[in-house]
Design an enzyme around this catalytic site. Structure first.
Site, PDB file in Angstrom:
ATOM      1  N   ASN A 252      19.439 108.245  47.830  1.00  0.00           N
ATOM      2  CA  ASN A 252      19.246 107.252  46.301  1.00  0.00           C
ATOM      3  C   ASN A 252      18.201 107.791  45.001  1.00  0.00           C
ATOM      4  O   ASN A 252      18.389 107.339  43.785  1.00  0.00           O
ATOM      5  CB  ASN A 252      19.772 106.215  46.355  1.00  0.00           C
ATOM      6  CG  ASN A 252      20.565 105.220  47.091  1.00  0.00           C
ATOM      7  OD1 ASN A 252      20.637 104.177  48.271  1.00  0.00           O
ATOM      8  ND2 ASN A 252      21.827 105.816  46.833  1.00  0.00           N
TER       9      ASN A 252
ATOM     10  N   ASN B  54      29.750  98.960  43.277  1.00  0.00           N
ATOM     11  CA  ASN B  54      28.475  98.094  42.402  1.00  0.00           C
ATOM     12  C   ASN B  54      29.366  99.448  41.217  1.00  0.00           C
ATOM     13  O   ASN B  54      30.207  98.426  40.024  1.00  0.00           O
ATOM     14  CB  ASN B  54      27.878  98.216  42.489  1.00  0.00           C
ATOM     15  CG  ASN B  54      26.989  97.531  43.526  1.00  0.00           C
ATOM     16  OD1 ASN B  54      27.868  96.996  43.960  1.00  0.00           O
ATOM     17  ND2 ASN B  54      25.420  97.669  43.538  1.00  0.00           N
ATOM     18  N   GLY B  55      29.261 100.560  41.007  1.00  0.00           N
ATOM     19  CA  GLY B  55      29.909 101.634  40.366  1.00  0.00           C
ATOM     20  C   GLY B  55      31.074 101.118  39.804  1.00  0.00           C
ATOM     21  O   GLY B  55      31.248 101.366  38.505  1.00  0.00           O
TER      22      GLY B  55
ATOM     23  N   ARG C  86      30.442  96.792  55.150  1.00  0.00           N
ATOM     24  CA  ARG C  86      30.802  98.252  54.331  1.00  0.00           C
ATOM     25  C   ARG C  86      32.166  97.727  53.859  1.00  0.00           C
ATOM     26  O   ARG C  86      33.274  97.468  53.824  1.00  0.00           O
ATOM     27  CB  ARG C  86      30.776  99.484  54.821  1.00  0.00           C
ATOM     28  CG  ARG C  86      30.614 100.652  53.544  1.00  0.00           C
ATOM     29  CD  ARG C  86      30.851 101.611  53.868  1.00  0.00           C
ATOM     30  NE  ARG C  86      29.518 102.337  52.736  1.00  0.00           N
ATOM     31  CZ  ARG C  86      29.194 103.131  52.506  1.00  0.00           C
ATOM     32  NH1 ARG C  86      29.155 103.821  54.023  1.00  0.00           N
ATOM     33  NH2 ARG C  86      28.748 104.139  50.879  1.00  0.00           N
TER      34      ARG C  86
ATOM     35  N   ASP D 260      28.470  98.253  48.290  1.00  0.00           N
ATOM     36  CA  ASP D 260      28.752  99.845  48.019  1.00  0.00           C
ATOM     37  C   ASP D 260      30.149  99.596  47.208  1.00  0.00           C
ATOM     38  O   ASP D 260      31.140  98.444  46.786  1.00  0.00           O
ATOM     39  CB  ASP D 260      29.160 100.538  48.927  1.00  0.00           C
ATOM     40  CG  ASP D 260      29.597 101.999  48.486  1.00  0.00           C
ATOM     41  OD1 ASP D 260      29.504 102.173  47.074  1.00  0.00           O
ATOM     42  OD2 ASP D 260      30.521 102.775  49.211  1.00  0.00           O
TER      43      ASP D 260
ATOM     44  N   ARG E 224      19.686 109.770  42.527  1.00  0.00           N
ATOM     45  CA  ARG E 224      20.431 109.014  41.675  1.00  0.00           C
ATOM     46  C   ARG E 224      19.402 109.868  39.856  1.00  0.00           C
ATOM     47  O   ARG E 224      18.181 109.815  39.467  1.00  0.00           O
ATOM     48  CB  ARG E 224      20.904 107.916  41.311  1.00  0.00           C
ATOM     49  CG  ARG E 224      21.486 107.218  42.711  1.00  0.00           C
ATOM     50  CD  ARG E 224      22.067 105.959  42.685  1.00  0.00           C
ATOM     51  NE  ARG E 224      22.631 106.040  43.975  1.00  0.00           N
ATOM     52  CZ  ARG E 224      24.516 104.975  43.891  1.00  0.00           C
ATOM     53  NH1 ARG E 224      24.392 104.226  42.851  1.00  0.00           N
ATOM     54  NH2 ARG E 224      24.615 105.317  44.508  1.00  0.00           N
TER      55      ARG E 224
ATOM     56  N   THR F 150      17.416 106.539  51.396  1.00  0.00           N
ATOM     57  CA  THR F 150      16.384 107.986  50.645  1.00  0.00           C
ATOM     58  C   THR F 150      16.883 108.612  49.934  1.00  0.00           C
ATOM     59  O   THR F 150      16.234 109.294  49.197  1.00  0.00           O
ATOM     60  CB  THR F 150      15.886 108.411  52.260  1.00  0.00           C
ATOM     61  OG1 THR F 150      16.517 108.150  53.296  1.00  0.00           O
ATOM     62  CG2 THR F 150      14.866 107.375  53.120  1.00  0.00           C
TER      63      THR F 150
ATOM     64  N   TRP G  25      32.943  99.024  40.031  1.00  0.00           N
ATOM     65  CA  TRP G  25      33.229  97.690  39.315  1.00  0.00           C
ATOM     66  C   TRP G  25      32.893  97.809  38.338  1.00  0.00           C
ATOM     67  O   TRP G  25      33.754  97.367  37.513  1.00  0.00           O
ATOM     68  CB  TRP G  25      32.537  96.934  40.490  1.00  0.00           C
ATOM     69  CG  TRP G  25      32.460  95.290  40.493  1.00  0.00           C
ATOM     70  CD1 TRP G  25      33.254  94.326  40.561  1.00  0.00           C
ATOM     71  CD2 TRP G  25      31.337  94.070  39.162  1.00  0.00           C
ATOM     72  NE1 TRP G  25      33.359  93.512  39.904  1.00  0.00           N
ATOM     73  CE2 TRP G  25      31.967  93.388  39.260  1.00  0.00           C
ATOM     74  CE3 TRP G  25      30.655  94.897  38.076  1.00  0.00           C
ATOM     75  CZ2 TRP G  25      31.677  92.492  37.837  1.00  0.00           C
ATOM     76  CZ3 TRP G  25      29.906  93.865  37.511  1.00  0.00           C
ATOM     77  CH2 TRP G  25      30.987  92.404  37.496  1.00  0.00           C
TER      78      TRP G  25
END
Ligand code: FPP
Length: 256
Positions: A80, A33-34, A200, A31, A83, A78, A36
């Site tokens: 995701n 990535n966005g 996580r 978790d 998005r 499931t 970052w």
């Protein structure tokens, strides 16, 4: 070799982890990535691409420990599908991006690729590249590298219940045969032990519908590090933390 471990503190971490109890199955929720990407004024998908490097680093770090047998990365849930379609389409290209670069390394290092989740709903090119990767690595018996793709823990339990019902109806199972182990064998992880350690990243303190049944007695480790920054040292810090825990499974420790 783990060249990253340079300072005395890092070398100490490395040797104490190697000497301790190594988790056989590590599950990871990748978790952040966005966030970052946003911090670097980059599009969100740049974070996902950078996140693929973290998978590679974790795999490398785990392999060096020799005793990690399973790694399960939560790549697409499931949920995701909610998005934006452009982000989904980018995420669906990542298995190909990863396998084009890494398949040779997977073969050289005896790593087997596996999937938990319903890949029938994935675009053809994504499904084909995954099926090809699984077929090519099927004979490897080193680390079992699993991606959870179009995976949901509740669906996993529901589908297992339905399959058991079918077996009951067909007369292949009797009601009294269904215990925890039999139930677990019908889950998508049926051929693996439950994770010993769940990691996580990014500071979120949730399970997010990942391996709900399987995580019942896993040790949970949360870190603020964003997934694209996660490297071998962070992995070893998580394992070092795991090595401090006493796993009692609801019972008592011998000396208590
Ligand atoms: C969560 O970060 C991350 C994901 C939903 C996708 C993770 C997938 C990969 C890193 C690559 C998968 C690769 C293969 C080979 C299958 P986020 O976008 O929710 O981050 P944010 O919370 O900061 O927005």
């Amino acid at each position: 070799m783990l060249r990253l471990f340079k300072t005395t503190k890092q070398k100490k971490l490395l040797s104490s982890v190697i000497d301790g109890d190594i988790p056989s199955h590590i599950a990871l929720i990748m978790d952040g990535n966005g966030r970052w990407a946003r911090r670097r004024n980059l599009p969100r998908v740049a974070g996902h691409r950078a996140g693929v490097e973290s998978i590679r680093r974790c795999l490398h770090g785990a392999r060096e420990l020799k005793k990690v047998k399973y790694m399960t990365f939560y790549a697409f849930s499931t949920e995701n599908w909610q998005r934006p379609s452009s982000e989904i389409s980018y995420l669906m290209d990542l298995p190909g991006y990863f396998l084009n670069r890494e398949l040779k390394t997977l073969m050289e290092n005896n790593i087997r690729l596996g999937i938990v989740g319903d890949i029938s709903r994935l675009p053809d090119h994504t499904r084909e590249v995954i099926e090809d990767g699984m077929a090519q690595t099927a004979g490897n018996d080193g680390v079992y590298l699993n991606f959870a793709l179009n995976y949901g823990g509740r669906d996993d339990i529901l589908f297992a219940a339905r399959k058991i019902w079918q077996e009951l109806e067909a007369g292949n199972l009797r009601q009294e045969d269904i215990d925890k182990d039999v139930f677990a064998s019908f889950l998508l992880t049926g051929d693996m032990p439950a994770p010993d350690l769940l990691i996580r990243t990014s500071g979120e303190l949730r399970i997010s519908n990942f391996l709900l049944w399987q995580l019942a007695y896993s040790e949970l480790y949360f870190t603020d590090v964003l997934w694209p920054d996660f490297d071998e040292i962070h992995l070893y810090q998580a394992i070092a933390d795991y090595q401090q825990r006493s796993r009692r499974y609801g019972g008592l420790q011998q000396e208590e």
